[in-house]
Scaffold this active site. Structure first.
Site, PDB file in Angstrom:
ATOM      1  N   MET A   1      -8.530  -7.366   0.466  1.00  0.00           N
ATOM      2  CA  MET A   1      -7.536  -6.312   0.476  1.00  0.00           C
ATOM      3  C   MET A   1      -6.233  -6.872  -0.079  1.00  0.00           C
ATOM      4  O   MET A   1      -5.534  -7.583   0.616  1.00  0.00           O
ATOM      5  CB  MET A   1      -7.358  -5.784   1.884  1.00  0.00           C
ATOM      6  N   PRO A   2      -5.918  -6.548  -1.327  1.00  0.00           N
ATOM      7  CA  PRO A   2      -4.731  -7.120  -1.955  1.00  0.00           C
ATOM      8  C   PRO A   2      -3.435  -6.477  -1.469  1.00  0.00           C
ATOM      9  O   PRO A   2      -3.397  -5.311  -1.094  1.00  0.00           O
ATOM     10  CB  PRO A   2      -4.948  -6.832  -3.435  1.00  0.00           C
ATOM     11  N   LEU A   3      -2.400  -7.301  -1.493  1.00  0.00           N
ATOM     12  CA  LEU A   3      -1.042  -6.855  -1.214  1.00  0.00           C
ATOM     13  C   LEU A   3      -0.190  -7.291  -2.398  1.00  0.00           C
ATOM     14  O   LEU A   3      -0.117  -8.482  -2.713  1.00  0.00           O
ATOM     15  CB  LEU A   3      -0.498  -7.482   0.067  1.00  0.00           C
ATOM     16  N   GLU A  33     -10.283  -4.999  -9.441  1.00  0.00           N
ATOM     17  CA  GLU A  33     -11.060  -5.206  -8.224  1.00  0.00           C
ATOM     18  C   GLU A  33     -12.123  -4.143  -7.964  1.00  0.00           C
ATOM     19  O   GLU A  33     -13.003  -4.347  -7.141  1.00  0.00           O
ATOM     20  CB  GLU A  33     -10.125  -5.291  -7.017  1.00  0.00           C
TER      21      GLU A  33
END
Length: 78
Positions: A1-3, A33
């Protein structure tokens, strides 16, 4: 889960421009992604106080950025 954390000088971009940034950054991450992670891709826009940002040893203000953009240095409404 990218930030993804986007830092901007306060008073340069309108709320609509910041919403567009969030949408486009999310789209760019999803291209890498995969669509299944769109719902868990976080984009945070943080504003840094004008004058508290520096480049090349010099502080940079919202007025400086507006000048680079070729527009008036009048503050952007929130």
């Amino acid at each position: 889960m990218p930030l993804v954390n986007v830092k901007l000088i306060e008073g340069v971009f309108t709320p609509e421009q910041k919403r567009e940034m969030i949408q486009r950054v999310t789209d760019a991450m999803v291209e890498v992604e995969g669509e299944s992670l769109r719902q868990v891709t976080w984009v945070v826009v943080e504003e840094v106080k004008s004058g508290d940002w520096g480049i090349g040893g010099n502080s940079l203000s919202a007025a400086d950025v507006h000048a680079l953009q070729g527009r008036s240095a009048a503050p952007v409404g929130g």
